[in-house]
Write a protein that holds these residues in place. Structure first.
Motif, PDB file in Angstrom:
ATOM      1  N   ALA A  64      46.612  43.369  50.161  1.00  0.00           N
ATOM      2  CA  ALA A  64      46.158  44.245  49.073  1.00  0.00           C
ATOM      3  C   ALA A  64      45.436  45.473  49.608  1.00  0.00           C
ATOM      4  O   ALA A  64      45.335  46.487  48.912  1.00  0.00           O
ATOM      5  CB  ALA A  64      45.240  43.469  48.134  1.00  0.00           C
ATOM      6  N   ARG A  65      44.933  45.398  50.840  1.00  0.00           N
ATOM      7  CA  ARG A  65      44.240  46.529  51.464  1.00  0.00           C
ATOM      8  C   ARG A  65      45.152  47.300  52.426  1.00  0.00           C
ATOM      9  O   ARG A  65      44.711  48.266  53.051  1.00  0.00           O
ATOM     10  CB  ARG A  65      43.011  46.031  52.225  1.00  0.00           C
ATOM     11  CG  ARG A  65      41.911  45.477  51.329  1.00  0.00           C
ATOM     12  CD  ARG A  65      40.782  44.875  52.172  1.00  0.00           C
ATOM     13  NE  ARG A  65      39.582  44.660  51.390  1.00  0.00           N
ATOM     14  CZ  ARG A  65      39.345  43.577  50.646  1.00  0.00           C
ATOM     15  NH1 ARG A  65      40.263  42.611  50.589  1.00  0.00           N
ATOM     16  NH2 ARG A  65      38.225  43.454  49.967  1.00  0.00           N
ATOM     17  N   SER A  66      46.397  46.862  52.554  1.00  0.00           N
ATOM     18  CA  SER A  66      47.298  47.462  53.540  1.00  0.00           C
ATOM     19  C   SER A  66      48.041  48.689  53.019  1.00  0.00           C
ATOM     20  O   SER A  66      48.725  49.366  53.779  1.00  0.00           O
ATOM     21  CB  SER A  66      48.334  46.420  53.991  1.00  0.00           C
ATOM     22  OG  SER A  66      49.270  46.180  52.954  1.00  0.00           O
ATOM     23  N   GLY A  67      47.943  48.923  51.711  1.00  0.00           N
ATOM     24  CA  GLY A  67      48.718  50.004  51.103  1.00  0.00           C
ATOM     25  C   GLY A  67      49.939  49.517  50.367  1.00  0.00           C
ATOM     26  O   GLY A  67      50.640  50.306  49.727  1.00  0.00           O
ATOM     27  N   ALA A  68      50.225  48.209  50.458  1.00  0.00           N
ATOM     28  CA  ALA A  68      51.347  47.643  49.704  1.00  0.00           C
ATOM     29  C   ALA A  68      51.058  47.720  48.213  1.00  0.00           C
ATOM     30  O   ALA A  68      49.903  47.656  47.780  1.00  0.00           O
ATOM     31  CB  ALA A  68      51.587  46.195  50.120  1.00  0.00           C
ATOM     32  N   ASP A  69      52.094  47.851  47.416  1.00  0.00           N
ATOM     33  CA  ASP A  69      51.945  47.961  45.966  1.00  0.00           C
ATOM     34  C   ASP A  69      52.102  46.624  45.254  1.00  0.00           C
ATOM     35  O   ASP A  69      51.583  46.426  44.160  1.00  0.00           O
ATOM     36  CB  ASP A  69      53.004  48.931  45.422  1.00  0.00           C
ATOM     37  CG  ASP A  69      52.905  50.302  46.062  1.00  0.00           C
ATOM     38  OD1 ASP A  69      52.018  51.073  45.659  1.00  0.00           O
ATOM     39  OD2 ASP A  69      53.707  50.592  46.967  1.00  0.00           O
ATOM     40  N   ILE A  70      52.852  45.713  45.863  1.00  0.00           N
ATOM     41  CA  ILE A  70      53.168  44.426  45.230  1.00  0.00           C
ATOM     42  C   ILE A  70      53.138  43.350  46.302  1.00  0.00           C
ATOM     43  O   ILE A  70      53.617  43.559  47.422  1.00  0.00           O
ATOM     44  CB  ILE A  70      54.570  44.464  44.569  1.00  0.00           C
ATOM     45  CG1 ILE A  70      54.646  45.577  43.511  1.00  0.00           C
ATOM     46  CG2 ILE A  70      54.920  43.112  43.946  1.00  0.00           C
ATOM     47  CD1 ILE A  70      56.070  45.910  43.080  1.00  0.00           C
ATOM     48  N   ILE A  71      52.574  42.187  45.970  1.00  0.00           N
ATOM     49  CA  ILE A  71      52.622  41.016  46.838  1.00  0.00           C
ATOM     50  C   ILE A  71      53.572  40.014  46.201  1.00  0.00           C
ATOM     51  O   ILE A  71      53.428  39.674  45.026  1.00  0.00           O
ATOM     52  CB  ILE A  71      51.238  40.365  47.012  1.00  0.00           C
ATOM     53  CG1 ILE A  71      50.242  41.344  47.626  1.00  0.00           C
ATOM     54  CG2 ILE A  71      51.336  39.113  47.883  1.00  0.00           C
ATOM     55  CD1 ILE A  71      48.820  40.790  47.700  1.00  0.00           C
ATOM     56  N   SER A  72      54.529  39.532  46.975  1.00  0.00           N
ATOM     57  CA  SER A  72      55.422  38.469  46.524  1.00  0.00           C
ATOM     58  C   SER A  72      55.065  37.193  47.272  1.00  0.00           C
ATOM     59  O   SER A  72      55.000  37.192  48.509  1.00  0.00           O
ATOM     60  CB  SER A  72      56.883  38.842  46.788  1.00  0.00           C
ATOM     61  OG  SER A  72      57.735  37.735  46.587  1.00  0.00           O
ATOM     62  N   ILE A  73      54.824  36.112  46.533  1.00  0.00           N
ATOM     63  CA  ILE A  73      54.442  34.840  47.138  1.00  0.00           C
ATOM     64  C   ILE A  73      55.510  33.807  46.797  1.00  0.00           C
ATOM     65  O   ILE A  73      55.849  33.619  45.627  1.00  0.00           O
ATOM     66  CB  ILE A  73      53.068  34.361  46.623  1.00  0.00           C
ATOM     67  CG1 ILE A  73      52.024  35.477  46.715  1.00  0.00           C
ATOM     68  CG2 ILE A  73      52.600  33.140  47.415  1.00  0.00           C
ATOM     69  CD1 ILE A  73      50.712  35.144  46.029  1.00  0.00           C
ATOM     70  N   ASP A  74      56.017  33.135  47.824  1.00  0.00           N
ATOM     71  CA  ASP A  74      57.113  32.183  47.658  1.00  0.00           C
ATOM     72  C   ASP A  74      56.614  30.775  47.946  1.00  0.00           C
ATOM     73  O   ASP A  74      56.150  30.491  49.056  1.00  0.00           O
ATOM     74  CB  ASP A  74      58.249  32.547  48.616  1.00  0.00           C
ATOM     75  CG  ASP A  74      59.583  31.952  48.205  1.00  0.00           C
ATOM     76  OD1 ASP A  74      59.739  31.594  47.026  1.00  0.00           O
ATOM     77  OD2 ASP A  74      60.476  31.861  49.071  1.00  0.00           O
ATOM     78  N   GLY A  75      56.705  29.884  46.956  1.00  0.00           N
ATOM     79  CA  GLY A  75      56.185  28.534  47.084  1.00  0.00           C
ATOM     80  C   GLY A  75      57.083  27.619  47.902  1.00  0.00           C
ATOM     81  O   GLY A  75      58.244  27.924  48.173  1.00  0.00           O
ATOM     82  N   PHE A  76      56.537  26.446  48.260  1.00  0.00           N
ATOM     83  CA  PHE A  76      57.232  25.561  49.199  1.00  0.00           C
ATOM     84  C   PHE A  76      58.473  24.904  48.618  1.00  0.00           C
ATOM     85  O   PHE A  76      59.233  24.281  49.349  1.00  0.00           O
ATOM     86  CB  PHE A  76      56.262  24.508  49.745  1.00  0.00           C
ATOM     87  CG  PHE A  76      56.036  23.299  48.860  1.00  0.00           C
ATOM     88  CD1 PHE A  76      55.967  22.034  49.418  1.00  0.00           C
ATOM     89  CD2 PHE A  76      55.861  23.416  47.486  1.00  0.00           C
ATOM     90  CE1 PHE A  76      55.747  20.905  48.628  1.00  0.00           C
ATOM     91  CE2 PHE A  76      55.643  22.302  46.699  1.00  0.00           C
ATOM     92  CZ  PHE A  76      55.589  21.033  47.271  1.00  0.00           C
TER      93      PHE A  76
END
Length: 505
Positions: A329-341
């Motif tokens: 979130a501090r890297s400059g990315a606009d969206i984080i996608s999280i993929d579950g197990f």
């Protein structure tokens, strides 16, 4: 000498009173399970089958004109032992024979908790009346991207449009990353056409973008993975957004591998690698070893696209996912996608698929809470995936803090997948996870994309109904609204991480 007992997992049961020996099953089975005996003494003109080759894809069952076939779980068992079950023994036999890593497909099937199934939705009654979505306005549109905290105005007092690039969707659903090569041309076409018609996006995966699909650019997310397959300036500028794949739920911490048997002409050209060579993505990006390195790639991609595309960073749900998300979130990315197990994939090492990672529900709740606690939740949107099976799962994910969800396996099921989990063999009888021309043509994209539209249209209606039942008329009113959730059969720690109360409270 060791004699391994690898009895077939499934048995094909044929009703010979119904079987007319039309040989449809023989023609349709890419695994060569069925065979016609034209002259075999008393069995003349009869069909036989080799159960050991059956993967339970149901192709023969579905197309048998007389309903003469069914596939059943084998009744053969080892001596009962809770610790050493048949699956474990068979896997040891296979590895003792081959010395190889076991591969599996299509997500974690083990008996871990599915938290979505232990969460119930609240409903409105009197003081907060419900809403009728058939007669009252109901908004399912979402915008993904960073949202500035402060409102800026010009000299005339008008609000300035200071939003970074956004993705605008008609509903909070996108088709997740599935590369051209892991799935067929016809499957990709079905996804692209459905995304365009629905007003959502689909993801190319790490295999580049076939030249025929550039026309769907405004509905396309292009992916950059560690192998950099098919990545070039035209590719980056063709899509609506760019996704940096750091990991995926089915195999956190390791890279990707598409066998050379699937790297045929168009796929080789699209990926920009020699035909017949294995496409191996390294486990790490060899230019990323810190959040600072990730930030450099994020801004390199933004620079390459003139700051017109949102950048997504995709990570697997692992035990320190909240700290990782905070850095992203501090890297400059606009969206984080999280993929579950429980996320699916064409091929993953069985041990990693079944034993690495954490459920998406817990990862999502933890990330949303941490970003809110740190005051940076508006820096990014959150997209989650990993076995989103229904509209109810979508609503629960949004209430836990997601802005949108990715679907993949459910989309493939809509296209005809029967979850036989043999994608890595490249012999998909339904024309989805294969590059064999005569198999690919079994999936008609003219029909496939309509089935995807039907599925998501139905889910959109159900989302509106559930929101209306809560007295909520927009997705924004649902996002992160954990008061609308209650747990059933969860312990105190699970409720604490999810940030919800138990049913009855």
């Amino acid at each position: 000498m060791a004699l391994n007992l690898l009895y077939p997992e499934y048995e094909v049961v044929r009703n010979y009173d119904r079987c007319i020996a039309c040989r449809a099953c023989e023609r349709q089975c890419a695994n060569e399970t069925h065979e016609y005996l034209a002259d075999a003494n008393e069995r003349q003109g009869r069909m036989i089958c080799d159960d050991a080759k059956c993967v339970n894809c149901h192709r023969c069952v579905s197309l048998c004109p007389t309903r003469a076939l069914k596939i059943v779980k084998s009744g053969n068992t080892y001596k009962q032992n809770v610790n050493w079950n048949g699956k474990t023994i068979n896997e040891i036999y296979r590895q003792a024979d081959s010395g190889g890593v076991l591969l599996s497909s299509m997500g974690n099937p083990e008996n871990y908790p599915v938290y979505f199934d232990k969460i119930l939705l609240n409903a409105s009654q009197v003081t907060n009346p419900s809403i009728d979505p058939l007669r009252e306005p109901m908004e399912t549109r979402v915008s993904l991207g960073a949202k500035p905290v402060n409102i800026e105005r010009d000299e005339s007092g008008r609000i300035k449009n200071n939003l970074p690039p956004q993705l605008h969707l008609s509903m909070p659903v996108m088709f997740s990353a599935m590369s051209y090569g892991s799935i067929s041309y016809n499957a990709h076409e079905s996804l692209a056409r459905a995304a365009e018609e629905l007003g959502i996006l689909y993801n190319t995966g790490e295999g580049g973008l076939h030249e025929d699909f550039y026309r769907y650019g405004k509905n396309t997310i292009v992916q950059v993975a560690s192998g950099r397959f098919g990545v070039h300036p035209q590719y980056l500028n063709s899509g609506a957004a760019i996704e940096i794949k750091m990991g995926q739920g089915a195999k956190p911490g390791i890279g990707g591998h598409l066998p050379g048997t699937k790297i045929v002409s168009d796929i080789a050209r699209t990926r920009m690698i020699p035909e017949g060579s294995d496409a191996i993505s390294p486990a790490p990006h060899h230019d990323i070893y810190s959040i600072e390195d990730l930030r450099q790639l994020v801004f390199s991609l933004k620079e390459a696209t003139n700051y017109q595309k949102p950048v997504i960073v995709k990570i697997a749900a692992v035990h320190n996912v909240t700290a990782i998300a905070s850095g992203i979130a501090r890297s400059g990315a606009d969206i984080i996608s999280i993929d579950g197990f429980r996320g699916g994939t064409g091929a993953a090492p069985t041990r990693i698929r079944d034993h690495v990672g954490i459920p998406i529900e817990l990862a999502l709740a933890g990330v949303d809470k941490r970003l809110r606690d740190e005051g940076i939740r508006d820096n990014v949107s959150i997209v989650v995936g990993g076995s989103i099976r229904s509209s109810a799962d979508i609503v629960k994910a949004l209430a836990l803090g997601a802005d949108c969800v990715y679907i993949a396996t459910s989309a493939l099921i809509a296209l005809g997948c029967h979850l036989c989990r043999s994608c890595n063999a490249g012999k998909c009888n339904w024309g989805i996870a294969t590059q064999v021309p005569e198999l690919v043509k079994r999936l008609n994209p003219d029909l496939g994309y309509k089935r995807l539209i039907n599925l998501l249209t139905a889910w959109q209606h159900e989302i509106k109904e559930m929101m209306g039942g809560m007295g909520i008329n927009s997705i924004d009113g649902l996002k992160g609204n954990r008061l609308m959730l209650r747990g059933v059969g969860l312990n105190e720690k699970e409720l604490e991480i999810l940030g919800i109360r138990h049913a009855g409270e």
